[in-house]
Scaffold this motif. Structure first.
Motif, PDB file in Angstrom:
ATOM      1  N   TRP A  35      -8.317   0.068   2.486  1.00  0.00           N
ATOM      2  CA  TRP A  35      -7.652  -0.551   3.623  1.00  0.00           C
ATOM      3  C   TRP A  35      -7.048   0.507   4.533  1.00  0.00           C
ATOM      4  O   TRP A  35      -6.532   1.520   4.065  1.00  0.00           O
ATOM      5  CB  TRP A  35      -6.518  -1.465   3.165  1.00  0.00           C
ATOM      6  N   ALA A  79      -0.014   5.163  -0.657  1.00  0.00           N
ATOM      7  CA  ALA A  79      -0.791   5.318   0.577  1.00  0.00           C
ATOM      8  C   ALA A  79      -0.307   6.522   1.377  1.00  0.00           C
ATOM      9  O   ALA A  79       0.856   6.923   1.271  1.00  0.00           O
ATOM     10  CB  ALA A  79      -0.671   4.066   1.440  1.00  0.00           C
ATOM     11  N   SER A 124      -4.629   3.177   2.493  1.00  0.00           N
ATOM     12  CA  SER A 124      -4.312   2.858   1.103  1.00  0.00           C
ATOM     13  C   SER A 124      -4.841   3.957   0.184  1.00  0.00           C
ATOM     14  O   SER A 124      -5.823   4.640   0.502  1.00  0.00           O
ATOM     15  CB  SER A 124      -4.901   1.503   0.720  1.00  0.00           C
ATOM     16  N   SER A 155       2.270   2.004  -3.249  1.00  0.00           N
ATOM     17  CA  SER A 155       1.236   2.373  -4.221  1.00  0.00           C
ATOM     18  C   SER A 155       0.617   3.736  -3.911  1.00  0.00           C
ATOM     19  O   SER A 155      -0.473   4.040  -4.385  1.00  0.00           O
ATOM     20  CB  SER A 155       0.139   1.301  -4.252  1.00  0.00           C
ATOM     21  N   ALA A 190       0.837  -1.204   0.000  1.00  0.00           N
ATOM     22  CA  ALA A 190       0.000   0.000   0.000  1.00  0.00           C
ATOM     23  C   ALA A 190       0.873   1.256   0.000  1.00  0.00           C
ATOM     24  O   ALA A 190       0.600   2.210  -0.741  1.00  0.00           O
ATOM     25  CB  ALA A 190      -0.933  -0.009   1.208  1.00  0.00           C
TER      26      ALA A 190
END
Length: 113
Positions: free
Chosen positions: A85, A24, A80, A22, A19
């Motif tokens: 999440w 987060a 996330s 990516s 996460a």
């Protein structure tokens, strides 16, 4: 720095690391609290989640690790990029090592067409 600490082999840490990589967002608190306090709170939350049919990622393990740690911890959250999440992270008092990590899937209201 947080990415290095999440280099564990458990599922929750690996998902939190993915996460972060990516996009987060995250924050780690400046204050510390007794690990046992967090363990008690999250043990109760785990029971309530399970009653609702929700199985958070690594929360049972996180409670166990916090109880075993027995010293103050510094907490933090990772959200996330897709907002699906939230990961809870607990670091040692000085922030130099990961104590425990867990993930909770967030309920996202479906978009209306």
């Amino acid at each position: 720095m947080l990415e290095k600490l999440l280099a564990g082999d458990d599922e929750a840490s690996m998902a939190a690391l993915a996460a972060l990589r990516s996009g987060a967002t995250y924050g780690v608190w400046d204050t510390t609290h007794p690990a046992e306090r967090h363990a008690g709170v999250f043990a109760r939350r785990l029971r309530r989640m399970r009653l609702r049919g929700v199985e958070p990622l690594g929360l049972e393990r996180m409670v166990q690790l916090l109880r075993e740690h027995g010293r103050p911890v510094r907490g933090g959250l990772i959200d996330s990029a897709d907002q699906k999440w939230t990961f809870l992270v607990f670091l040692t008092e000085d922030g130099s090592a990961l104590v425990a990590c867990a993930g909770v899937q967030r309920w996202v209201e479906p978009s209306q067409a």
